[in-house]
Design an enzyme around this catalytic site. Structure first.
Site, mmCIF file in Angstrom:
data_model
loop_
_atom_site.group_PDB
_atom_site.id
_atom_site.type_symbol
_atom_site.label_atom_id
_atom_site.label_comp_id
_atom_site.label_asym_id
_atom_site.label_seq_id
_atom_site.Cartn_x
_atom_site.Cartn_y
_atom_site.Cartn_z
ATOM 1 N N HIS A 167 -31.450 -13.654 28.824
ATOM 2 C CA HIS A 167 -31.563 -12.249 29.264
ATOM 3 C C HIS A 167 -32.225 -11.382 28.188
ATOM 4 O O HIS A 167 -32.010 -10.173 28.144
ATOM 5 C CB HIS A 167 -30.194 -11.647 29.616
ATOM 6 C CG HIS A 167 -29.340 -12.506 30.484
ATOM 7 N ND1 HIS A 167 -29.304 -12.393 31.861
ATOM 8 C CD2 HIS A 167 -28.502 -13.527 30.173
ATOM 9 C CE1 HIS A 167 -28.462 -13.284 32.364
ATOM 10 N NE2 HIS A 167 -27.971 -14.001 31.359
ATOM 11 N N SER A 288 -56.697 0.064 16.450
ATOM 12 C CA SER A 288 -56.759 1.180 17.377
ATOM 13 C C SER A 288 -57.795 2.174 16.862
ATOM 14 O O SER A 288 -57.952 2.349 15.646
ATOM 15 C CB SER A 288 -55.389 1.865 17.464
ATOM 16 O OG SER A 288 -55.543 3.203 17.895
ATOM 17 N N LYS A 294 -52.361 0.482 13.471
ATOM 18 C CA LYS A 294 -52.098 -0.465 14.558
ATOM 19 C C LYS A 294 -52.750 -1.828 14.340
ATOM 20 O O LYS A 294 -53.861 -1.925 13.855
ATOM 21 C CB LYS A 294 -52.605 0.114 15.891
ATOM 22 C CG LYS A 294 -51.770 1.259 16.431
ATOM 23 C CD LYS A 294 -50.346 0.849 16.820
ATOM 24 C CE LYS A 294 -50.297 0.131 18.148
ATOM 25 N NZ LYS A 294 -50.592 0.996 19.281
ATOM 26 N N GLU A 301 -52.172 -10.366 25.007
ATOM 27 C CA GLU A 301 -52.061 -9.556 26.225
ATOM 28 C C GLU A 301 -53.040 -10.043 27.293
ATOM 29 O O GLU A 301 -52.732 -10.081 28.484
ATOM 30 C CB GLU A 301 -52.321 -8.083 25.901
ATOM 31 C CG GLU A 301 -51.244 -7.473 25.003
ATOM 32 C CD GLU A 301 -51.703 -6.125 24.459
ATOM 33 O OE1 GLU A 301 -51.423 -5.119 25.124
ATOM 34 O OE2 GLU A 301 -52.339 -6.094 23.394
#
Ligand code: ARG
Length: 445
Positions: A167, A288, A294, A301
């Site tokens: 979970h 970024s 970043k 992704e």
């Protein structure tokens, strides 16, 4: 297309335009043509034609001179295409007619004899099987490479604890190696699906012609063997209208992409600042344009997202094939783009994942610390109580009360004193502390 005065009316198709007096509307030509994408089949189309021509010569339907001219012409066309010197024509619809027309332009009448005892229906079914088979072999090799990368990293971190989750809540300590090897198992099953698909699809449609076979005394075993197929297909109607092999390939791809998306998602989570379990290399992160600090896991992704394309390809082709009557219908020309796109996405995902796995640097100290957080050794405590004589359900309940006591005091389980523990369960002895460490927990399993 260029009008061919000796074989049809001006504007009509030189390959099949005998009964036509005019060419197609521009939109008709546009919707009908597949050359924009099926040019990717050129190697397979040439391979298939070489096998077909050699067989026609063997049975005496083609003269030896014509067969030799065809073989030479096809080889030269292969070189033209490979060198980017081939002029693909939309008027010639597809890869089959582009190559055949070029062959005739190069060698003359012998080129016009090649299509004897063949139809584009068995031709495309053969070409596409050969293409999918090649794709399977490439993807299998890439899957092995990713398995090797995972196994190598797993061996390096075989003893490094990390929290195991259910979970996405801290459950029990595991090791980073154990976790990575779970993906090796998934990839092994992906290979099994590819092998299964390959084995079932490895039959040669040539000789089925348009749908009903041919009156020429062809040698189907010869063409099948020449192209590396196990045997000829058994039923000509099925052979020209079957795209199960593409669907099996896509379903294997959908499952494989799903696996890759799970690892990709874990990488995204692990390299986020609150987790900090791993650091991706510069080679597999992006910056970024506004936030200088970043380091974004874009490759992970995108691997996570590619599963949408691949599953979409499967659903798309299933929908194309649903309800098609036997035998061939032009609907089936829509089979290629989803398969090409899915195969490309699958290959790129495997390559990107392999690179990320090879390069990633785990923060073993942080994983070790987190492995012990969240009362992760509570199950080990319950097991100890069972060995001290409690029924498991009682041990579970007692452990729950000890977790609550530790939580109230703001300590972990090992931070409770023996007196505090015995206040909950008098059968507890000092030996209990030996099972409460992450190392003891991992070693016990
Ligand atoms: N380009 C076609 C396809 O990909 C080849 C087969 C055409 N057959 C036909 N009967 N028009 O499906």
């Amino acid at each position: 297309m260029s009008p061919d005065a000796s074989h049809g009316e001006a504007g009509a198709n030189a390959q099949w335009g005998g009964r036509f007096s005019a060419g197609p509307a521009a939109v008709m030509a546009e919707i009908n043509a597949s050359i924009g994408f099926d040019r990717r089949l050129w190697r397979q189309d040439i391979r298939g034609s070489l096998a077909h021509a050699a067989m026609l010569a063997r049975i005496g339907v083609l003269s030896a001179e014509d067969a030799a001219a065809i073989a030479g012409g096809l080889a030269a066309i292969g070189e033209e295409i490979a060198a980017g010197r081939f002029d693909f024509s939309t008027d010639l619809e597809d890869i089959h007619m582009n190559i055949e027309a070029r062959l005739t332009a190069r060698i003359g009448e012998a080129g016009r004899r090649l299509h004897t005892a063949r139809s584009r229906n068995d031709q495309v079914a053969t070409d596409f099987r050969l293409w999918v088979r090649d794709a399977i072999d490439g993807l299998d090799g890439q899957t092995v490479a990713l398995m090797r990368a995972l196994a190598t990293r797993a061996a390096e971190h075989a003893a490094d604890p990390m929290p195991g989750f259910t979970h996405l809540q801290t459950a029990q300590p595991v090791t980073f190696g154990h976790h990575l090897l779970a993906y090796v198992e998934m990839l092994a099953r992906d290979r099994g699906r590819l092998a299964d698909c390959r084995r079932r699809m490895n039959e040669c449609p040539l000789g089925s012609a348009a749908l009903a076979g041919t009156s020429f005394p062809i040698d189907r075993a010869m063409t099948a063997a020449a192209l590396g197929f196990d045997r000829p297909t058994a039923n000509s109607l099925d052979a020209v209208s079957d795209r199960d092999f593409a669907l099996e390939f896509l379903s294997a791809g959908a499952i494989a992409a799903m696996h890759l998306s799970r690892l990709a998602e874990e990488i995204v989570i692990w390299c986020s600042a609150p987790y900090g379990f791993i650091r991706l290399s510069d080679a597999y992160t992006t910056g970024s344009s506004i936030m200088p600090q970043k380091r974004n896991p874009d490759a992970a992704e995108l691997v996570r997202a590619k599963t949408g394309r691949i599953t979409g390809a499967l659903v798309g082709l299933l929908t194309v094939m649903k309800g098609l009557p036997l035998a061939y219908a032009k609907d089936m020309q829509e089979d290629k783009q989803p398969v090409f796109d899915a195969a490309d996405a699958w290959a790129l995902s495997l390559a990107a994942m392999e690179g990320m796995v090879r390069d990633l640097v785990p923060d073993t100290a942080r994983m070790r610390a987190q492995a012990g957080a969240g009362f992760a050794t509570a199950t080990d405590l319950a097991d100890w109580l069972v060995r001290a004589g409690l029924p498991f359900r009682d041990a579970h309940h007692v452990t729950g009360r000890l977790v609550a006591a530790a939580e109230r005091r703001g300590v972990d389980l090992a931070g409770l004193s023996l007196d505090e523990m015995r206040a909950v369960e008098p059968r507890i002895t000092a030996d209990v502390y030996s099972v409460l460490t992450v190392e003891a927990s991992v070693a016990s399993r």
